[in-house]
Scaffold this active site. Sequence first.
Site, short mmCIF file in Angstrom:
data_model
loop_
_atom_site.label_atom_id
_atom_site.label_comp_id
_atom_site.label_asym_id
_atom_site.label_seq_id
_atom_site.Cartn_x
_atom_site.Cartn_y
_atom_site.Cartn_z
N LYS A 32 0.91 -1.22 -0.17
CA LYS A 32 0.14 0.05 -0.05
C LYS A 32 1.05 1.33 -0.08
O LYS A 32 0.53 2.40 0.36
CB LYS A 32 -0.84 -0.16 1.13
CG LYS A 32 -1.98 -1.26 1.41
CD LYS A 32 -2.69 -1.21 0.21
CE LYS A 32 -3.59 -2.52 0.01
NZ LYS A 32 -4.42 -2.59 -1.22
N LEU A 72 -1.90 9.69 3.60
CA LEU A 72 -3.12 9.30 4.26
C LEU A 72 -3.65 8.15 3.49
O LEU A 72 -3.38 8.13 2.28
CB LEU A 72 -4.38 10.30 4.14
CG LEU A 72 -5.61 9.97 4.68
CD1 LEU A 72 -5.76 9.83 6.02
CD2 LEU A 72 -6.47 10.98 3.95
N LEU A 74 -5.99 6.76 1.38
CA LEU A 74 -7.03 7.41 0.72
C LEU A 74 -8.35 6.31 0.50
O LEU A 74 -9.32 6.70 0.49
CB LEU A 74 -6.70 7.86 -0.55
CG LEU A 74 -5.63 9.02 -0.68
CD1 LEU A 74 -5.08 8.98 -2.10
CD2 LEU A 74 -6.06 10.20 -0.12
N GLU A 122 4.35 14.94 5.92
CA GLU A 122 4.22 15.43 7.07
C GLU A 122 5.06 14.32 8.21
O GLU A 122 5.56 15.00 8.99
CB GLU A 122 2.84 15.52 7.46
CG GLU A 122 1.93 16.28 6.46
CD GLU A 122 0.44 16.50 6.78
OE1 GLU A 122 -0.10 15.33 6.61
OE2 GLU A 122 -0.07 17.44 6.70
N GLU A 142 -2.24 16.92 -2.02
CA GLU A 142 -3.69 16.75 -1.53
C GLU A 142 -4.90 17.86 -2.27
O GLU A 142 -5.84 17.43 -2.54
CB GLU A 142 -3.57 17.48 -0.21
CG GLU A 142 -3.20 16.66 0.91
CD GLU A 142 -1.69 16.48 1.17
OE1 GLU A 142 -1.07 17.01 0.32
OE2 GLU A 142 -1.04 15.96 2.26
N ARG A 145 -6.38 16.34 -4.83
CA ARG A 145 -7.30 15.02 -4.59
C ARG A 145 -8.56 15.69 -3.94
O ARG A 145 -9.21 14.94 -3.15
CB ARG A 145 -6.55 14.13 -3.63
CG ARG A 145 -5.24 13.37 -4.22
CD ARG A 145 -5.38 12.01 -4.19
NE ARG A 145 -4.00 11.62 -4.68
CZ ARG A 145 -3.66 11.29 -5.90
NH1 ARG A 145 -4.44 11.43 -6.75
NH2 ARG A 145 -2.38 10.80 -6.05
N GLY A 150 -3.81 17.55 6.74
CA GLY A 150 -4.10 17.52 8.15
C GLY A 150 -3.18 16.94 9.07
O GLY A 150 -3.49 16.95 10.31
C1 1HE Z 1 -2.64 3.70 -1.53
C2 1HE Z 1 -2.19 4.90 -1.55
C3 1HE Z 1 -2.76 5.92 -0.43
C4 1HE Z 1 -0.89 3.93 -2.73
N1 1HE Z 1 -3.79 5.27 0.20
N2 1HE Z 1 -3.74 3.16 -0.89
N3 1HE Z 1 -1.17 10.89 -1.09
C5 1HE Z 1 -1.44 10.75 -2.46
O1 1HE Z 1 -2.20 11.44 -3.08
C6 1HE Z 1 -0.35 9.61 -2.86
C7 1HE Z 1 -1.42 8.56 -3.65
N4 1HE Z 1 -0.38 7.38 -4.12
C8 1HE Z 1 0.34 7.64 -5.30
O2 1HE Z 1 0.45 8.66 -5.84
C9 1HE Z 1 1.11 6.37 -5.81
O3 1HE Z 1 0.40 5.25 -5.17
C10 1HE Z 1 2.48 6.07 -5.37
C11 1HE Z 1 3.20 7.64 -6.17
C12 1HE Z 1 2.75 6.58 -3.83
C13 1HE Z 1 3.23 5.16 -5.88
O4 1HE Z 1 2.76 4.81 -6.99
P1 1HE Z 1 2.76 3.18 -7.55
O5 1HE Z 1 2.49 3.31 -9.20
O6 1HE Z 1 4.00 2.50 -7.14
O7 1HE Z 1 1.58 2.19 -6.83
P2 1HE Z 1 -0.05 2.05 -7.05
O8 1HE Z 1 -0.39 1.33 -8.20
O9 1HE Z 1 -0.56 3.62 -7.44
O10 1HE Z 1 -0.51 1.80 -5.91
C14 1HE Z 1 -0.09 0.50 -5.27
C15 1HE Z 1 -1.06 0.14 -4.33
O11 1HE Z 1 -1.10 1.10 -3.19
C16 1HE Z 1 -2.35 0.20 -4.79
O12 1HE Z 1 -3.36 -0.59 -3.91
P3 1HE Z 1 -3.72 -2.18 -4.42
O13 1HE Z 1 -4.47 -2.79 -3.43
O14 1HE Z 1 -5.01 -1.49 -5.58
O15 1HE Z 1 -2.63 -3.00 -5.20
C17 1HE Z 1 -3.18 1.58 -4.10
O16 1HE Z 1 -4.22 1.78 -3.94
C18 1HE Z 1 -1.95 1.63 -2.82
N5 1HE Z 1 -1.77 3.10 -2.55
N6 1HE Z 1 -0.92 5.08 -2.17
C19 1HE Z 1 -4.03 4.05 0.07
N7 1HE Z 1 -2.35 7.18 -0.28
C20 1HE Z 1 -3.99 13.56 7.65
S1 1HE Z 1 -4.19 14.38 5.93
C21 1HE Z 1 -3.06 13.91 5.01
C22 1HE Z 1 -3.34 14.21 3.82
C23 1HE Z 1 -2.87 13.20 2.63
O17 1HE Z 1 -1.83 12.56 3.02
S2 1HE Z 1 -3.70 12.88 1.13
C24 1HE Z 1 -2.92 11.66 0.56
C25 1HE Z 1 -1.82 12.18 -0.38
#
Ligand code: 1HE
Length: 268
Positions: A32, A72, A74, A122, A142, A145, A150
């Site tokens: 994840k 987070l 998501l 963070e 963020e 999205r 937070g």
């Molecule tokens: C996740 C998450 C996640 C991956 N929550 N499951 N953060 C973001 O917007 C970043 C979101 N993630 C990404 O942009 C990419 O996943 C990555 C650049 C980190 C990695 O890319 P990649 O191509 O290696 O992986 P993927 O195919 O996107 O994801 C692989 C798996 O990880 C997949 O799960 P699967 O069960 O389908 O295999 C994804 O769903 C999972 N995954 N990132 C949940 N973030 C207190 S407020 C804080 C505010 C925030 O942090 S907002 C989040 C910002």
Amino acid sequence: MTVKIDIARFKNLELTAHDDGVWVVTLNRPNKRNALDSHSIEELVEFFSTAPRAGVRAVVLAAAGDHFCAGLDLVEHHQADRSPAEFMHLCLRWHEAFNKMEYGGVPIIAALKGAVVGGGLELASAAHIRVMDQTTYFALPEGQRGLFTGGGATIRVTDLVGKARMVDMMLTGRVYQGQEAVDLGLAQYIADGSSLEMAIALARKAAENLPLSNFAICSGVSHMQNMSALDAAYAEAVLAGVVNTQPEARARLAAFADKSAARVRPNS
Ligand code: 1HE
């Protein structure tokens, strides 16, 4: 009083204790991308609440897989369909964890790689030293999205890069990587090879300091930043009164006085 950390209680964090008091804490949900679900946050709260009383001399915060942390969870957030109050309380748990890190008095060195994004940045910015490698990149997605930070980015990331760059990162999703990220202050070191190896070496060095000195460094500087200059000067004097007279420092001072201690020299 020394408390014990029960390693077996941790599922999303893998804990390894070394003999010199350095602990490696590994985010362990690589499938994840180490996204922070609510359980991971509770484990961070538990570990970093206990570490200062458990004889932990320094922590390396590492990650399994190719990415440090995707922020987070998501998917959990989407499925939980949280109310405003529920999400506010979740954010307060993030703050509990990250404040325990920043103000706990135990040096924390983050070993970064791949994505250090959103809440992952963070988390990294609550560490005292950040080491990146050549694969590391930083972003705050963020805004794209439909979210807002937070977990303290408005405070800690702004502290690192300044207000204008912080707002730009949030508005445009700008990605920083390589030497530029070091120059901006997102990381203090960039490793040619493994950031983990470099982080462990730095943690070992920090762990050689007396724990009370490290406590002052890794809590005092942050607390004093929150005070007026007048109060910070007062607090610094009080803290120095305690630290600089500690009996454990006598041998180090004696070694300087009798010229057996290493001198500070420029890098060769
Ligand atoms: C996740 C998450 C996640 C991956 N929550 N499951 N953060 C973001 O917007 C970043 C979101 N993630 C990404 O942009 C990419 O996943 C990555 C650049 C980190 C990695 O890319 P990649 O191509 O290696 O992986 P993927 O195919 O996107 O994801 C692989 C798996 O990880 C997949 O799960 P699967 O069960 O389908 O295999 C994804 O769903 C999972 N995954 N990132 C949940 N973030 C207190 S407020 C804080 C505010 C925030 O942090 S907002 C989040 C910002």
